[in-house]
Design an enzyme around this catalytic site. Structure first.
Site, short mmCIF file in Angstrom:
data_model
loop_
_atom_site.label_atom_id
_atom_site.label_comp_id
_atom_site.label_asym_id
_atom_site.label_seq_id
_atom_site.Cartn_x
_atom_site.Cartn_y
_atom_site.Cartn_z
N ALA A 114 0.85 -1.19 0.00
CA ALA A 114 0.00 0.00 0.00
C ALA A 114 0.88 1.24 0.00
CB ALA A 114 -0.92 0.00 1.22
N GLY A 120 -0.02 -5.18 0.63
CA GLY A 120 -1.21 -5.08 -0.19
C GLY A 120 -1.04 -5.72 -1.55
N GLU A 133 -1.74 -9.30 -1.05
CA GLU A 133 -3.18 -9.44 -0.84
C GLU A 133 -3.93 -9.31 -2.16
OE1 GLU A 133 -4.02 -7.77 3.59
OE2 GLU A 133 -3.11 -6.35 2.20
N GLU A 165 3.70 -6.14 7.12
CA GLU A 165 3.04 -5.07 7.87
C GLU A 165 3.51 -5.00 9.32
OE1 GLU A 165 0.19 -6.14 4.52
OE2 GLU A 165 1.51 -7.21 5.90
#
Length: 283
Positions: A100, A143, A146, A166
């Site tokens: 992200a 992300g 993911e 993370e």
């Protein structure tokens, strides 16, 4: 007939701006020029595979809000396109998506995240009814990992790396990482990756069941498109049923899943003659 030909000639000579009103938006979308963060086009011998390339290469395809919004727009467009039977999402050779966009996240408060249901719109990939293939080269972290796991099939380049780092930033995965990774690779490896932030290689990912195939970097996208062409060559209706049945295995008990599979299996018999006619009339 003469009037029709004159009309076509006038259309051919019309400026580009005027032709937009006559069907050019599809070509504009295909060329990707209307997007800032992605490139969108159709590939395959029959142009029946939609390809979405993440295009923030300087930022290692960090998933900013604008990129996710554009990705969702492209997915919606391909979902509605009757000629597209499968979708491929890819990045660059260096990074599928390195995570992200931290700059967008670092100053958010709990109230903003919870009240605004932060990251809820990231889930669109997982709700697309057409099959989605992730072609992962380089980094698929946070992300990015993911996003790949939201897809139905993951092909990896030889140098791909997967991870959920993370924890190293003082947070946890927030777009399905703890759930999809555990279902894909099992509790022990998922725990290790989530709790340490360690990455796994493409080969390790394949051995763990996260990735289905590995290809040389330069051949990865072509192989993903080839897979998409095979899928797109089948009945789109039955393909959607098959995808729904497989995905149900993650949500239902074995007994419930078997019942659903039987219902969908029986339903395919109602589509055979109709689908055969449609394929013959509109190949």
């Amino acid at each position: 007939m003469a009037a029709c030909l004159r009309s076509l000639l006038r259309t051919a000579r019309a400026p580009a701006r005027a032709r937009l009103l006559l069907g050019a938006p599809a070509r504009l979308c295909a060329a990707g020029s209307q997007f800032q963060y992605i490139v969108v086009e159709k590939k395959g011998a029959k142009q029946n595979v939609g390809v979405i390339q993440l295009n923030r290469h300087k930022a290692l395809n960090a998933l900013c809000d604008g990129l996710i919004n554009e990705l969702n727009q492209a997915l919606d467009s391909f979902e509605k396109d009757p000629h597209v039977g499968a979708i491929v999402i890819t990045g660059s050779e260096k990074a599928f998506a390195a995570g992200a966009d931290i700059k967008e996240m670092q100053n958010r408060t709990f109230q903003e995240c919870y009240g605004g249901n932060f990251l809820a719109h990231w889930n669109r990939v997982s709700t697309v009814r057409k099959p989605v293939i992730a072609a992962v080269n380089g980094y698929a972290l946070g992300g990015g990992c993911e996003l790949a796991m939201m897809c139905d099939i993951i092909y990896a380049g030889e140098k791909a790396q997967f991870g959920q780092p993370e924890i190293l930033l003082g947070t946890i995965p927030g777009a399905g990482g703890t759930q999809r990774l555990t279902r894909a690779v099992g509790k022990s490896l998922a725990m290790e990756m989530v709790l340490t932030g360690d990455r796994i290689s493409a080969q390790e990912a394949k051995e763990a069941g996260l990735v289905s195939k590995i290809y040389p970097v330069e051949k990865l996208l072509d192989e993903a498109i080839s897979c998409g062409e095979k899928i797109a060559g089948n009945s789109k209706l039955v393909t959607a049923m098959a995808k729904e049945a497989v995905n149900a295995a993650f949500e239902m008990t074995l007994a419930e899943g078997n019942k659903m599979e039987k219902r969908l299996f029986h339903a395919t018999f109602a589509t055979v003659s109709i689908d055969a006619v449609l394929r013959a009339v509109c190949p």
